[in-house]
Scaffold this active site. Structure first.
Site, mmCIF file in Angstrom:
data_model
loop_
_atom_site.group_PDB
_atom_site.id
_atom_site.type_symbol
_atom_site.label_atom_id
_atom_site.label_comp_id
_atom_site.label_asym_id
_atom_site.label_seq_id
_atom_site.Cartn_x
_atom_site.Cartn_y
_atom_site.Cartn_z
ATOM 1 N N SER A 224 0.845 -1.189 0.000
ATOM 2 C CA SER A 224 0.000 0.000 0.000
ATOM 3 C C SER A 224 0.883 1.243 0.000
ATOM 4 C CB SER A 224 -0.929 -0.061 1.226
ATOM 5 O OG SER A 224 -2.115 0.614 0.951
ATOM 6 N N LYS A 228 4.252 1.950 -2.406
ATOM 7 C CA LYS A 228 4.670 3.117 -3.193
ATOM 8 C C LYS A 228 6.136 3.411 -2.868
ATOM 9 C CE LYS A 228 0.186 5.379 -1.997
ATOM 10 N NZ LYS A 228 -0.806 4.676 -2.750
ATOM 11 N N GLN A 270 -8.048 6.859 -6.487
ATOM 12 C CA GLN A 270 -7.152 7.892 -5.970
ATOM 13 C C GLN A 270 -6.427 8.568 -7.132
ATOM 14 O OE1 GLN A 270 -4.135 6.510 -3.157
ATOM 15 N NE2 GLN A 270 -4.315 8.494 -2.157
ATOM 16 N N GLU A 278 -3.940 14.361 0.774
ATOM 17 C CA GLU A 278 -4.108 13.343 1.807
ATOM 18 C C GLU A 278 -2.890 13.174 2.691
ATOM 19 O OE1 GLU A 278 -5.498 9.437 0.508
ATOM 20 O OE2 GLU A 278 -4.579 8.532 2.279
ATOM 21 N N TRP A 322 -10.269 1.881 -5.300
ATOM 22 C CA TRP A 322 -9.467 3.052 -4.904
ATOM 23 C C TRP A 322 -8.008 2.947 -5.371
ATOM 24 C CZ3 TRP A 322 -10.188 7.845 -3.680
ATOM 25 C CH2 TRP A 322 -9.256 8.559 -2.925
ATOM 26 N N HIS A 358 -7.028 -6.245 1.535
ATOM 27 C CA HIS A 358 -5.907 -5.371 1.171
ATOM 28 C C HIS A 358 -4.661 -5.761 1.972
ATOM 29 C CE1 HIS A 358 -3.888 -1.828 -0.231
ATOM 30 N NE2 HIS A 358 -3.948 -1.176 0.917
HETATM 31 C C1 MCU Z 1 -2.882 2.198 -1.349
HETATM 32 O O1 MCU Z 1 -2.182 2.980 -0.394
HETATM 33 C C2 MCU Z 1 -2.837 3.888 0.457
HETATM 34 C C3 MCU Z 1 -3.738 4.823 -0.316
HETATM 35 O O2 MCU Z 1 -2.951 5.517 -1.255
HETATM 36 C C4 MCU Z 1 -4.387 5.809 0.634
HETATM 37 O O3 MCU Z 1 -5.302 6.635 -0.039
HETATM 38 C C5 MCU Z 1 -5.099 5.117 1.760
HETATM 39 O O4 MCU Z 1 -5.496 6.065 2.690
HETATM 40 O O5 MCU Z 1 -4.200 4.239 2.405
HETATM 41 C C6 MCU Z 1 -3.643 3.224 1.593
HETATM 42 C C7 MCU Z 1 -2.814 2.412 2.522
HETATM 43 O O6 MCU Z 1 -1.656 2.708 2.753
HETATM 44 O O7 MCU Z 1 -3.458 1.438 3.178
HETATM 45 C C8 MCU Z 1 -2.784 0.710 4.168
#
Ligand code: MCU
Length: 413
Positions: A224, A228, A270, A278, A322, A358
């Site tokens: 997540s 990145k 997103q 954010e 998302w 996720h």
């Molecule tokens: C997918 O990574 C992120 C996402 O970019 C955000 O918008 C969300 O708030 O959190 C995701 C994440 O890190 O989930 C653990």
């Protein structure tokens, strides 16, 4: 999990001075340095499609593998300038303490001193049992903890990247150990600050033979937001031997332009405009570009392709809109052309499935992951690593490569 977190409104985006970054790749000769150099910003750039990775900034074509090294150096500069903020080099001095904390555990305590400031971070290592192979153990650096299965003959380092640079929300800007060293006004976003930490970990291991880690066999992973980050570390640190972003979505293995397209087609994904409000994963400067993505002389296919010819496999989850699944598929398809051009298409994998929460790992993906580990970390050169597939049913959104990819893949090898 904050996947469906509401967009935070009313955030003031501070526009800082543009950074003047330099490529960290070593360039062989002065001529090559001139050839590879680039202005940090290209004010006349305009392209609503994915930018052709095989063109230099001045329009010349990338024709050889050496040209790709140059193009990577340009992308390095551009991405720092537009998106990530500046990646500093090593600190003025660094001291390293390797402390065994148990039979098979240790901490690597790294203290950096720079211009009167100092800072310590201490990632932990869990070692396989038995004696290390010649050259030391391969190792996976796991951002904020591991969420993929790692074979028992590979060491695992847990890297507290969120301590290095916080990532709670806008209030995290300039907060964390990295900023204790370089100052809260450093242009570095959290993701490039984490990359800096990965580079120091490898520096530290290179001078700590008693740790028995093979610094030629280091993988980086995260899920997540941390996926990145893992992608960015692989792109900017050439000593990362294998990059494994998991469910990184927008800001990771998705392309900004494609995520916007996906949103325009009716999906709640997103986008760049959301992401800069954010959190602090990208520089304050990036907010200057998110409302007109055509001016970006790169997209995340370019970021991923900086890894080529080194290996990378990314995993995505079709169940979470998302994450912008079409964007990740299209973006990695575009990036794949660079590995193809270099004659190593099987160094770049992509797997996109659903049916799991996720950041949870479905066993069905393990053969692909193990193949990448076997081939690139465990010295089994003949293992098949040709994996590129998606189970996505792209609802009403159509992935039409010709709409986004206007280049022919050259042969650079
Ligand atoms: C997918 O990574 C992120 C996402 O970019 C955000 O918008 C969300 O708030 O959190 C995701 C994440 O890190 O989930 C653990």
């Amino acid at each position: 999990m904050q996947l469906f977190k509401a967009v935070q409104l009313g955030v003031t985006l501070t526009l800082l001075n543009l950074v003047h970054a330099r490529p960290s790749e070593q360039v062989a000769s002065r001529d090559a340095a001139a050839f590879c150099s680039t202005p940090s910003l290209l004010p006349n750039f305009n392209n609503s499609k994915l930018p052709n990775p095989f063109l230099f900034d001045d329009g010349r074509e990338v024709k050889t593998a050496a040209d790709w090294d140059c193009r990577r150096a340009q992308l390095n500069t551009l991405i720092q300038s537009y998106e990530s903020g500046a990646l500093p080099g090593p600190p003025q001095s660094m001291s390293v303490h390797f402390n065994k904390t148990g039979n098979a555990t240790a901490t690597l305590s790294i203290t950096s001193h720079h211009q009167g400031a100092s800072m310590t971070f201490a990632p932990t290592i869990a070692f396989p049992s038995g004696s290390p192979p010649r050259g030391g153990w391969p190792m996976v650096i796991a951002y904020d903890g591991l969420s993929i299965p790692v074979p028992s003959n590979i060491a695992v380092m847990t890297y507290a990247n969120s301590d290095m640079a916080q990532q709670n929300d806008q209030s995290s800007r300039g907060v964390g150990l990295f900023y204790d060293l370089f100052g809260a006004n450093a242009s570095a976003s959290s993701m490039i600050a984490w990359t800096w930490g990965v580079s120091r970990i490898i520096d530290a291991l290179e001078r700590t033979p008693q740790a028995h880690i093979n610094t030629q066999k280091i993988a980086v992973t995260g899920c997540s937001r941390n996926g990145k980050g893992a992608l960015m570390a692989g792109a900017f640190e050439p000593r990362v031997a294998l990059t494994i972003p998991q469910e990184s979505g927008s800001g990771g293995d998705a392309c900004w332009r494609l995520s916007l397209f996906e949103q325009n087609e009716g999906s709640v994904v997103q986008t760049a405009t959301e992401i800069v409000q954010e959190n602090v994963w990208f520089s304050t400067n990036f907010a200057n570009y998110v409302n007109d993505l055509s001016v970006l002389p790169f997209d995340h296919h370019s970021l991923a392709a900086m890894i080529a010819p080194r290996p990378m496999i990314s995993y995505e989850n079709t169940d979470f809109v998302w994450l912008s699944p079409l964007s990740s598929f299209g973006c990695m398809s575009a990036a794949h052309t660079v590995w193809e051009a270099l004659g190593v298409a099987d160094h770049h994998g992509f797997e996109q499935v659903g049916g799991h929460p996720h950041c949870a790992w479905p066993d069905s993906l393990s053969p692909t992951l193990n193949a990448f580990f076997d081939r690139f970390l465990l010295d089994q050169p003949n293992v098949n690593t040709t994996f590129f597939q998606s189970n996505m049913v792209f609802n009403n959104v159509t992935w039409n490569p010709a709409q986004w990819i206007d280049w022919k893949t050259p042969r650079l090898h």
